[in-house]
Design an enzyme around this catalytic site. Structure first.
Site, PDB file in Angstrom:
ATOM      1  N   PRO A   2      -0.730   7.882  -5.762  1.00  0.00           N
ATOM      2  CA  PRO A   2       0.616   8.368  -6.003  1.00  0.00           C
ATOM      3  C   PRO A   2       1.663   7.371  -5.582  1.00  0.00           C
ATOM      4  CG  PRO A   2      -0.555   9.628  -4.325  1.00  0.00           C
ATOM      5  CD  PRO A   2      -1.230   8.341  -4.488  1.00  0.00           C
ATOM      6  N   GLU A   3       2.614   7.170  -6.474  1.00  0.00           N
ATOM      7  CA  GLU A   3       3.794   6.368  -6.170  1.00  0.00           C
ATOM      8  C   GLU A   3       4.972   7.331  -6.154  1.00  0.00           C
ATOM      9  OE1 GLU A   3       3.818   2.806  -8.667  1.00  0.00           O
ATOM     10  OE2 GLU A   3       1.701   3.061  -9.045  1.00  0.00           O
ATOM     11  N   LYS A  55       7.025   6.885  -0.596  1.00  0.00           N
ATOM     12  CA  LYS A  55       5.804   7.643  -0.900  1.00  0.00           C
ATOM     13  C   LYS A  55       5.479   8.655   0.190  1.00  0.00           C
ATOM     14  CE  LYS A  55       4.255   3.438  -3.167  1.00  0.00           C
ATOM     15  NZ  LYS A  55       3.305   2.317  -3.137  1.00  0.00           N
ATOM     16  N   ARG A 256      -3.743  -7.348  -6.102  1.00  0.00           N
ATOM     17  CA  ARG A 256      -3.886  -6.166  -6.957  1.00  0.00           C
ATOM     18  C   ARG A 256      -4.088  -6.559  -8.409  1.00  0.00           C
ATOM     19  NH1 ARG A 256      -1.496  -1.898  -4.400  1.00  0.00           N
ATOM     20  NH2 ARG A 256      -2.897  -0.718  -5.722  1.00  0.00           N
TER      21      ARG A 256
END
Length: 269
Positions: A2-3, A55, A256
DNA sequence: CTAATCACCTGAAGGC
DNA sequence: TGCCTTCAGGTGATTA
């Protein structure tokens, strides 16, 4: 997983369901998922409001706060009727109200629920929320100009602006026509403004779509988001760029998986 | 200061 | 089918 948009969706759903409820007890199933930093009791405290910063989801109680970070696979699932729940797998923490319950499910066990008294000091290392109305283009530009980090790493670090994660960073950089390896301070004025505007619109659009579900993300009612249908680059490696039809490239960057269009997104300025 | 790597965990997917 | 490797919406500590 989740962002900002996913956490915001969770926050909005929780506002509809748990405000005003009184906690009966909190029960950690996996001990590391709950970090108690306060001597105050959670039991018998009422939920006053729900807040969010980046977040972090903040459940404001009468005397203290429950702060939730979902990390990669965390979910907060609300059940009115206990018989609807199935406690089988991956439930790490139970927050039981006098009526209803909130379950913290988290396959990978990275997520946390913190119990804290001083929310400001707890979040002092986190930068302003990307959608905070007090966080202006000028604030953003000032931070960009003084950083030698790559723009990808800059946006992923939560200390300059909070809420951006791997998906939305790739999407914002694509729309802004900025290559992920560009040094933050080297981005010219015009594109800085663009970056800021795109960051806000990408995040706001995703909130409208109830966030993005790649695999694990669900809102407290168990529903998936719809924003994943609108990605321009994330997960589209090998497919045609929607603007120039070049192949979208995926490579490891800033630790990433990073998706970008080699033609639309130019390195350095 | 910036970057890279590992650590924390589990499951899914791909290669052979 | 099965084993092995790699990867995943995150972040904090540690090491160059």
């Amino acid at each position: 997983m989740p962002e900002l948009p996913e956490v915001e969706t969770v926050a909005r759903e929780l506002k509809k369901t748990i405000i005003g409820k009184t906690i009966n007890y909190i029960e950690p199933i996996w001990i590391k998922s709950f970090e108690n930093n306060s001597d105050l009791n959670v039991s018998e405290q009422k939920v006053i409001s729900i807040d969010r910063r980046g977040k972090y989801l903040i459940i404001c109680l009468e005397k203290s706060y429950l702060v939730v970070h979902l990390r990669m696979t965390g979910q907060l699932l609300y059940f009115d009727n206990e018989k609807e729940t199935n406690l089988d797998d991956y439930i790490r923490v139970i927050i039981k109200f006098h009526y209803g319950m909130l379950l913290f499910k988290d396959v990978r066990k990275f997520g946390r629920i913190y119990h804290v008294e001083n929310i400001k000091s707890f979040l002092s290392h986190i930068g302003p929320d990307a959608l905070d109305e007090n966080f202006t283009e000028k604030c953003f530009a000032n931070k960009l100009q003084s950083s030698k980090m790559s723009i990808k790493a800059f946006l992923l670090s939560q200390k300059f602006v909070s809420g951006m994660g791997n998906i939305y960073t790739d999407e914002v950089l694509f729309l802004s026509k900025v290559h992920p390896s560009t040094i933050a301070a080297n981005i010219p004025k015009k594109r800085r403004k663009n970056l800021f505007i795109n960051m806000q619109s990408v995040l706001k659009n995703s909130v409208q779509n109830m966030g993005s579900t790649i695999s694990d993300y669900r809102d407290p009612a168990g529903k998936k988001g719809k924003n994943q249908y609108y990605f321009n680059v994330y997960g589209r490696d090998g497919m045609a760029c929607k603007v120039c039809e070049s192949n979208i490239v995926k490579m490891k960057f800033a630790g990433r998986g990073t998706h970008y269009c080699p033609k639309c997104q130019i390195v350095n300025y």
